[in-house]
Write an enzyme that holds these catalytic residues in place. Structure first.
Site, short mmCIF file in Angstrom:
data_model
loop_
_atom_site.label_atom_id
_atom_site.label_comp_id
_atom_site.label_asym_id
_atom_site.label_seq_id
_atom_site.Cartn_x
_atom_site.Cartn_y
_atom_site.Cartn_z
N CYS A 112 0.86 -1.00 -0.38
CA CYS A 112 0.52 -0.28 -0.14
C CYS A 112 0.34 1.65 0.47
CB CYS A 112 -1.01 -0.33 1.33
SG CYS A 112 -0.05 0.00 2.60
N HIS A 163 5.55 -4.52 9.15
CA HIS A 163 5.16 -6.05 9.26
C HIS A 163 5.08 -6.98 8.31
CE1 HIS A 163 2.82 -5.40 13.13
NE2 HIS A 163 4.01 -4.58 13.63
N HIS A 203 3.45 1.85 11.34
CA HIS A 203 2.07 1.82 12.65
C HIS A 203 1.84 3.40 13.46
CE1 HIS A 203 4.08 -2.20 11.88
NE2 HIS A 203 2.43 -2.21 11.00
N CYS A 215 1.83 6.09 9.00
CA CYS A 215 1.44 6.13 7.50
C CYS A 215 0.65 7.71 7.62
CB CYS A 215 0.41 5.14 7.45
SG CYS A 215 -0.39 5.42 5.72
N GLU A 239 0.03 -0.31 15.92
CA GLU A 239 -1.20 0.89 16.01
C GLU A 239 -1.69 0.99 16.92
OE1 GLU A 239 -3.10 0.58 12.08
OE2 GLU A 239 -4.37 1.83 12.98
N THR A 254 -6.81 0.93 11.27
CA THR A 254 -7.01 0.73 10.12
C THR A 254 -6.77 -0.49 9.16
OG1 THR A 254 -4.33 0.92 9.72
CG2 THR A 254 -5.79 3.41 10.25
N SER A 275 1.32 -9.59 10.82
CA SER A 275 0.45 -8.53 9.85
C SER A 275 -0.60 -8.77 10.09
CB SER A 275 1.16 -8.26 7.85
OG SER A 275 -0.26 -7.86 7.36
N SER A 276 -1.43 -7.89 10.46
CA SER A 276 -3.10 -7.68 10.75
C SER A 276 -3.41 -7.80 9.30
CB SER A 276 -3.37 -6.55 10.98
OG SER A 276 -5.04 -6.37 11.22
N SER A 280 1.94 -4.64 3.35
CA SER A 280 3.60 -5.60 4.13
C SER A 280 4.40 -5.90 2.77
CB SER A 280 3.44 -5.12 5.37
OG SER A 280 2.82 -6.37 5.49
#
Ligand code: SF4
Length: 324
Positions: free
Chosen positions: A21, A50, A83, A105, A135, A173, A231-232, A275
């Site tokens: 992203c 991540h 984050h 970000c 985050e 997010t 990584s969420s 990521s």
């Protein structure tokens, strides 16, 4: 050595959008440019994004990843991850004379600003997010006295808020759009006057990758998601794919594909978290091509054109300043 797997797979479909992203791209470029301009070592607080592969690559170039700013030698350069960080981290860094580059970000910063504003206006803020995620820690650090975290509908039911007419909502997010909608619906039932900031907190990249994987899952027997276990947004992609009728697994790279996952499978979908670099997707496609899969296509659901400028500290011509 070529893989010794025989396969029933006929088709490979790649989700689009997938992978990096704008916030991750900016954060990774920030560390790369800091290394180019200032030389090694460059300290990075927490994983810049991540992803194991990204962290390994940057480590090879001279980045040193630390858990806390207190581990960075006085006067050195430290980059804050995508984050985001709590205000206390800025304060500690300033006290240590660190030169800071903030790669948070901008879409995470937006949520920090919301939290500060709601807290200043006297609201109790309910944050929907995952406990322990960096985050969430950073955002809650903006107003720890005013923010309560909820992770499930049940936790909304258990909430006790002194003034139920003065409640605000923010979210992490990178949540599941559908699950979060259920939690928010319950919050609105319990607190009909709950206020939100303008625009969604779940970011465009999270939303778009989930839209894409839903469509992909409907057309595939198996969806492989490239991303790291911490990584969420990558974990959410696996859940969404499973919810929409496909088997799904999270992998760091093609080396983690298990032959038993592929038994009886005809169509495999591939996507990657926000990521995960595209080179890992290319390696996975090559793995399947080596198995004899020739039909490779892309399923595009949304076009993305979001880009962010690099942090001001890293743009050419600006001097490095101590932490504000
Ligand atoms: S996933 Fe969204 S919020 Fe997170 S870095 Fe990417 S664009 Fe920013």
């Amino acid at each position: 050595m070529p893989p010794i797997v025989t396969t029933s797979i006929e088709k490979l479909i790649l989700a689009a959008p997938r992978g990096y992203c704008a916030g991750v791209d900016r954060a990774v470029q920030t560390v790369e440019q800091a290394l180019d301009e200032h030389g090694a070592p460059i300290y990075v607080r927490k994983e810049i994004v991540h992803n194991k592969h990204v962290v390994e690559q940057l480590t090879e170039r001279g980045a040193i990843f630390v858990e806390e700013e207190t581990e960075v030698p006085e006067g050195e350069i430290v980059v804050f991850s995508a984050h985001g960080v709590a205000p206390a981290v800025h304060e500690n860094s300033k006290a240590r004379g660190l030169r800071t580059i903030d790669a948070t970000c901008p879409l995470v910063t937006k949520v920090h600003v919301e939290a500060r504003k709601f807290a200043a206006d006297g609201y109790t803020i309910v944050m929907v997010g995952h406990e322990g995620h960096e985050e969430v820690e950073g955002t809650m650090g903006e107003a720890p006295e005013s923010i309560v975290l909820v992770q499930t509908v049940e936790e909304v039911d258990d909430l006790e808020i002194g003034d139920p007419d003065h409640v605000a909502l923010i979210t992490q997010t990178t949540l599941s759009v559908d699950e979060t909608a259920e939690i928010i619906a319950r919050l609105r039932e319990r607190f009909p006057g709950i206020v939100t900031a303008k625009g969604e907190d779940i970011c465009y990249a999270t939303t778009n990758r989930q839209i894409a994987v839903k469509q992909l899952a409907r057309e595939c027997d198996l969806v492989l998601v490239i991303g790291s276990t911490n990584s969420s947004n990558s974990n959410r992609l696996v859940e969404v794919a499973r919810d929409h009728g496909s088997e799904s697994w999270l992998i760091d790279s093609h080396t983690q594909v298990k032959p038993e996952w592929l038994e009886g499978i005809e169509t495999v979908g591939i996507t990657s978290g926000a990521s995960a670099p595209e080179v890992l997707v290319e390696d996975l496609v090559r793995y399947f091509r080596d198995l004899g899969v020739e039909d490779v296509s892309e399923l595009r659901t949304v076009d993305e054109s979001v880009r962010f400028m690099l942090p001001k500290e890293i743009r050419k011509g600006l001097p490095m300043a101590p932490s504000p």
